[in-house]
Write an enzyme that holds these catalytic residues in place. Structure first.
Site, PDB file in Angstrom:
ATOM      1  N   HIS A  43       0.859  -1.185   0.000  1.00  0.00           N
ATOM      2  CA  HIS A  43       0.000   0.000   0.000  1.00  0.00           C
ATOM      3  C   HIS A  43       0.896   1.235   0.000  1.00  0.00           C
ATOM      4  O   HIS A  43       1.160   1.821   1.039  1.00  0.00           O
ATOM      5  CB  HIS A  43      -0.908  -0.012   1.231  1.00  0.00           C
ATOM      6  CG  HIS A  43      -1.969   1.043   1.223  1.00  0.00           C
ATOM      7  ND1 HIS A  43      -3.213   0.851   1.769  1.00  0.00           N
ATOM      8  CD2 HIS A  43      -1.972   2.314   0.746  1.00  0.00           C
ATOM      9  CE1 HIS A  43      -3.934   1.951   1.632  1.00  0.00           C
ATOM     10  NE2 HIS A  43      -3.189   2.863   1.014  1.00  0.00           N
ATOM     11  N   GLU A  70      -2.610  -1.660  -3.159  1.00  0.00           N
ATOM     12  CA  GLU A  70      -3.704  -0.880  -2.584  1.00  0.00           C
ATOM     13  C   GLU A  70      -3.357   0.603  -2.608  1.00  0.00           C
ATOM     14  O   GLU A  70      -2.186   0.968  -2.537  1.00  0.00           O
ATOM     15  CB  GLU A  70      -3.942  -1.277  -1.123  1.00  0.00           C
ATOM     16  CG  GLU A  70      -4.302  -2.716  -0.893  1.00  0.00           C
ATOM     17  CD  GLU A  70      -4.502  -3.021   0.585  1.00  0.00           C
ATOM     18  OE1 GLU A  70      -5.121  -4.050   0.885  1.00  0.00           O
ATOM     19  OE2 GLU A  70      -4.023  -2.227   1.431  1.00  0.00           O
ATOM     20  N   HIS A 191      -8.073  -5.750   7.435  1.00  0.00           N
ATOM     21  CA  HIS A 191      -7.830  -4.692   8.420  1.00  0.00           C
ATOM     22  C   HIS A 191      -8.089  -5.224   9.830  1.00  0.00           C
ATOM     23  O   HIS A 191      -9.217  -5.542  10.193  1.00  0.00           O
ATOM     24  CB  HIS A 191      -8.682  -3.444   8.195  1.00  0.00           C
ATOM     25  CG  HIS A 191      -8.053  -2.211   8.809  1.00  0.00           C
ATOM     26  ND1 HIS A 191      -7.175  -1.405   8.124  1.00  0.00           N
ATOM     27  CD2 HIS A 191      -8.128  -1.696  10.051  1.00  0.00           C
ATOM     28  CE1 HIS A 191      -6.762  -0.423   8.908  1.00  0.00           C
ATOM     29  NE2 HIS A 191      -7.324  -0.592  10.100  1.00  0.00           N
TER      30      HIS A 191
END
EC number: 2.6.99.2
Length: 238
Positions: A43, A70, A191
């Site tokens: 990410h 991401e 998450h």
């Protein structure tokens, strides 16, 4: 079996803290895949405080499983993804100064924007996924954007699970997962998933294709070892 994609952002954070190349992300990625992980997630953020854009280019050359990038689809990010052409791009509406992702897309409000971005990625052969909260209306909205998958934002589940409210915590995710299947979307999640809560989550969420786990996995590895922890997740995801 649900696939495990290991997010290596925290390894990049550790490397950057000393300004050198330890741990080496290329070596770490190869090792993580050899331990059984079925994907690698990164990410990159605009300030490159952990994963750098150069890392994305370098990792593309060595990732042998699925490569998932991401990020918030700002122009710089879009250009990077189109250059690297990962297996999957996951669109996350995070602010530039966010410590970590903290909300899913409002797929109704941002529908037109998402349609345009997703169309661009899919025309370039990149599977798309968008980060959403466990809200059936947001899932329905996601289906109208043309995305291939959604990734359920699981922080609220992890929070309730830690308090002992397992059933209340999982309920909205079950409904969101059912809706995703009903409207033809593939389902990912991520998450704050951990060794403590991943088995319960997996057992209750239908049609779960992939989980992306980074922070907890790396923290757990400090005590238990990276190879061991990767295999512990794989066992729980069967």
């Amino acid at each position: 079996m649900t696939k495990l994609s290991v997010n290596i952002n925290k390894l990049a954070t550790l490397r950057n803290s000393r300004g050198g190349n330890v741990p080496n992300l290329i070596t770490s990625t190869k090792d993580i895949e050899s331990f059984g992980a079925e994907g690698i997630t990164i990410h990159p953020r605009p300030d490159e405080r952990h994963i750098r854009y150069r890392d994305a280019r370098d990792l593309k050359k060595v990732v042998a499983t699925e490569f998932n990038i991401e990020g918030n689809p700002v122009p710089k990010f879009i250009d990077l993804v189109l250059e690297v052409k990962p297996t999957q791009v996951t669109l996350v509406p995070d602010a530039e100064d966010a410590i970590t992702s903290n909300a899913g897309w409002d797929t109704l409000k941002h529908k037109d924007f998402l349609i345009d971005v997703i169309k661009t990625f899919k025309e370039n052969g990149i599977r798309t996924s968008i980060f959403v909260d466990p809200d059936v209306e947001m899932v329905k909205g996601a289906a109208e954007t043309g995305t291939d998958r959604i990734e359920l934002y699981t922080e609220s589940f992890a929070h309730e699970f830690a308090k002992g409210n397992k059933e209340d915590g999982i309920a909205p995710f079950v409904e969101a997962a059912k809706m995703a299947h009903e409207v033809g979307l593939g389902l990912n999640a991520g998450h704050d998933l951990s060794l403590d809560n991943i088995k319960f989550f997996k057992e209750h969420i239908p049609h779960l294709l992939e989980v992306s786990i980074g922070h907890a996995l790396i923290c757990e590895s400090l005590y238990l070892g990276l190879e061991n922890v990767v295999n512990m997740y794989l066992h729980r995801l069967k």
